[in-house]
Design an enzyme around this catalytic site. Structure first.
Site, PDB file in Angstrom:
ATOM      1  N   ARG A  72       0.856  -1.182   0.000  1.00 45.03           N
ATOM      2  CA  ARG A  72       0.000   0.000   0.000  1.00 45.03           C
ATOM      3  C   ARG A  72       0.897   1.238   0.000  1.00 45.03           C
ATOM      4  O   ARG A  72       2.051   1.187   0.419  1.00 45.03           O
ATOM      5  CB  ARG A  72      -0.898   0.026   1.231  1.00 45.03           C
ATOM      6  CG  ARG A  72      -1.835  -1.170   1.369  1.00 45.03           C
ATOM      7  CD  ARG A  72      -2.619  -1.079   2.676  1.00 45.03           C
ATOM      8  NE  ARG A  72      -3.572  -2.176   2.840  1.00 45.03           N
ATOM      9  CZ  ARG A  72      -3.317  -3.319   3.455  1.00 45.03           C
ATOM     10  NH1 ARG A  72      -2.113  -3.522   3.953  1.00 45.03           N
ATOM     11  NH2 ARG A  72      -4.242  -4.250   3.573  1.00 45.03           N
TER      12      ARG A  72
ATOM     13  N   LYS B  26      -2.330  -2.396   8.026  1.00 47.54           N
ATOM     14  CA  LYS B  26      -3.377  -1.818   8.860  1.00 47.54           C
ATOM     15  C   LYS B  26      -3.317  -2.422  10.264  1.00 47.54           C
ATOM     16  O   LYS B  26      -3.124  -3.622  10.425  1.00 47.54           O
ATOM     17  CB  LYS B  26      -4.744  -2.068   8.225  1.00 47.54           C
ATOM     18  CG  LYS B  26      -4.907  -1.360   6.881  1.00 47.54           C
ATOM     19  CD  LYS B  26      -6.266  -1.610   6.262  1.00 47.54           C
ATOM     20  CE  LYS B  26      -6.420  -0.858   4.955  1.00 47.54           C
ATOM     21  NZ  LYS B  26      -7.736  -1.089   4.325  1.00 47.54           N
TER      22      LYS B  26
ATOM     23  N   HIS C 226      -2.114   2.613  -5.971  1.00 50.01           N
ATOM     24  CA  HIS C 226      -2.902   1.403  -5.735  1.00 50.01           C
ATOM     25  C   HIS C 226      -3.015   0.554  -6.997  1.00 50.01           C
ATOM     26  O   HIS C 226      -3.270  -0.651  -6.910  1.00 50.01           O
ATOM     27  CB  HIS C 226      -4.289   1.776  -5.215  1.00 50.01           C
ATOM     28  CG  HIS C 226      -4.756   0.891  -4.099  1.00 50.01           C
ATOM     29  ND1 HIS C 226      -4.083   0.772  -2.900  1.00 50.01           N
ATOM     30  CD2 HIS C 226      -5.813   0.046  -4.010  1.00 50.01           C
ATOM     31  CE1 HIS C 226      -4.723  -0.093  -2.122  1.00 50.01           C
ATOM     32  NE2 HIS C 226      -5.758  -0.549  -2.767  1.00 50.01           N
TER      33      HIS C 226
ATOM     34  N   ARG D 262      -0.616  -2.181  -6.706  1.00 45.88           N
ATOM     35  CA  ARG D 262      -1.083  -3.263  -5.819  1.00 45.88           C
ATOM     36  C   ARG D 262      -2.072  -4.162  -6.556  1.00 45.88           C
ATOM     37  O   ARG D 262      -2.003  -5.390  -6.464  1.00 45.88           O
ATOM     38  CB  ARG D 262      -1.725  -2.635  -4.579  1.00 45.88           C
ATOM     39  CG  ARG D 262      -2.185  -3.620  -3.510  1.00 45.88           C
ATOM     40  CD  ARG D 262      -2.535  -2.847  -2.249  1.00 45.88           C
ATOM     41  NE  ARG D 262      -3.274  -3.614  -1.274  1.00 45.88           N
ATOM     42  CZ  ARG D 262      -2.720  -4.407  -0.360  1.00 45.88           C
ATOM     43  NH1 ARG D 262      -1.409  -4.565  -0.344  1.00 45.88           N
ATOM     44  NH2 ARG D 262      -3.462  -5.056   0.520  1.00 45.88           N
TER      45      ARG D 262
ATOM     46  N   HIS E 107      -4.170  -9.125   3.626  1.00 47.62           N
ATOM     47  CA  HIS E 107      -5.615  -9.115   3.848  1.00 47.62           C
ATOM     48  C   HIS E 107      -5.965  -9.997   5.042  1.00 47.62           C
ATOM     49  O   HIS E 107      -5.467 -11.126   5.156  1.00 47.62           O
ATOM     50  CB  HIS E 107      -6.355  -9.636   2.613  1.00 47.62           C
ATOM     51  CG  HIS E 107      -6.373  -8.668   1.477  1.00 47.62           C
ATOM     52  ND1 HIS E 107      -6.605  -9.054   0.168  1.00 47.62           N
ATOM     53  CD2 HIS E 107      -6.205  -7.315   1.440  1.00 47.62           C
ATOM     54  CE1 HIS E 107      -6.568  -7.988  -0.610  1.00 47.62           C
ATOM     55  NE2 HIS E 107      -6.329  -6.926   0.135  1.00 47.62           N
TER      56      HIS E 107
ATOM     57  N   TYR F 291      -9.947 -10.149  -6.818  1.00 50.69           N
ATOM     58  CA  TYR F 291      -8.976 -10.239  -7.904  1.00 50.69           C
ATOM     59  C   TYR F 291      -9.224 -11.454  -8.785  1.00 50.69           C
ATOM     60  O   TYR F 291      -8.833 -11.458  -9.950  1.00 50.69           O
ATOM     61  CB  TYR F 291      -7.557 -10.275  -7.332  1.00 50.69           C
ATOM     62  CG  TYR F 291      -7.183  -8.998  -6.631  1.00 50.69           C
ATOM     63  CD1 TYR F 291      -6.866  -7.846  -7.344  1.00 50.69           C
ATOM     64  CD2 TYR F 291      -7.179  -8.925  -5.241  1.00 50.69           C
ATOM     65  CE1 TYR F 291      -6.545  -6.669  -6.699  1.00 50.69           C
ATOM     66  CE2 TYR F 291      -6.852  -7.746  -4.593  1.00 50.69           C
ATOM     67  CZ  TYR F 291      -6.546  -6.626  -5.326  1.00 50.69           C
ATOM     68  OH  TYR F 291      -6.230  -5.465  -4.682  1.00 50.69           O
TER      69      TYR F 291
END
Length: 316
Positions: free
Chosen positions: A163, A191, A261, A264, A287, A296
């Protein structure tokens, strides 16, 4: 929590909770602060300044006003995704207040956000992605520190699927094995402060190595651990990274919009196209749930369908 349910105090305590206990990023906290300040102003406009006086109807009215806008106050209608994000902050605030005994019931629990239209990630074809990376700089001939840095940043973005915030937050010590024949590794902090170890291929290792030896010393005017530096010697900003990506895409002649992004998205799509297991891609992307990664696979199916329609003799 302190006694009482004053909206301003409760919002401040909730943001402190997100920062300290949940490890929310500065970017996330700023977004939540804006959204909850808008909610506080909405409550004040209808005469409510205490969370204990808020009802489900107040929250529902807020949701409607977000979606419809308010011409009298010059507020345009928000997109479904923005409404959903704002309601997520409001629902989190009320859930927090209920859990800590400030309010008896969670009045926001039944107010559901709109479901945004599903947008598939836009991945660049491999040849265009390589063209954008090469347009950022040439480690073989460039001597300008900025171009060497830009090439290293884009190589690392595509090599790791990082990211934007993860790339910007990298320190020199987060990289290891740049001179290893099979490539190195990098620690990415995602995150919630969660760390993951991601492999880095030879092209990215060579670009980062060239930057570290031939460019970073010229940029490092005040020391510090940051890997990618601006011209003043500080850590680069999100806007700088966006500008670097946009400029490289323009020089490469790529017409579609390209953002950090996009790298990514392309990283994940190209791995799946190459036969990577979705669980591996999930781990590389950081994730929490494989459900997030599955979007995806839809991109890959669409690519297969396009090839089939173009090439199969009975497709039409």
């Amino acid at each position: 929590m302190t006694p009482g349910g004053g909206a301003t105090a409760r919002i401040r305590e909730y943001l402190d909770h997100l920062a300290v206990e949940k490890g929310a990023s500065a970017h996330t906290l700023a977004a939540y602060r804006r959204d909850l300040d808008r909610y506080r102003r909405h409550l004040a406009a209808v005469g409510v300044d205490d969370l204990t006086a808020v009802t489900e109807a107040h929250v529902e009215d807020f949701r409607v006003r977000l979606a419809a806008g308010d011409p009298d106050e010059g507020r345009a209608a928000l997109a479904p995704s923005s409404v959903a994000r704002t309601l997520a902050a409001v629902r989190g605030l009320h859930r927090f207040a209920t859990r800590d005994g400030v309010t008896e019931a969670d009045v926001a629990a039944a107010v559901t956000p709109p479901r945004p239209p599903r947008r598939l990630p836009k991945a660049l074809p491999v040849d265009r992605m390589i063209a954008v990376i090469e347009a950022a700089g040439d480690t073989g001939v460039d001597t300008d520190p900025g171009r060497l840095r830009d090439r290293a940043m884009l190589e690392l973005l595509y090599a790791t699927g990082a990211r934007a915030a993860e790339l910007i937050g990298l320190d020199v010590d987060d990289l290891d094995g740049l001179d290893h024949p099979e490539g190195g590794t990098v620690i990415l902090r995602g995150k919630g402060g969660k760390e993951r170890l991601v492999p880095v291929g030879r092209p990215a290792c060579e670009a980062v190595g060239a930057y570290l030896t031939r460019a970073r010393p010229a940029l490092a005017k005040r020391g510090g651990p940051a890997l990618f530096l601006n011209t003043r010697g500080g850590r680069i900003s999100r806007q700088t990274l966006w500008n670097v990506v946009s400029a490289a895409a323009a020089r490469a002649g790529v017409a579609q919009e390209v953002s950090p992004h996009s790298f990514r998205h392309s990283f994940a799509t190209h791995l799946l196209d190459g036969g990577a297991d979705i669980r591996v891609v999930q781990e590389l992307l950081g994730h929490a749930s494989v459900t997030t990664t599955q979007v995806y696979t839809l991109v890959t199916v669409d690519t297969l369908r396009e090839v089939w329609a173009e090439c199969h003799p009975r497709a039409r």
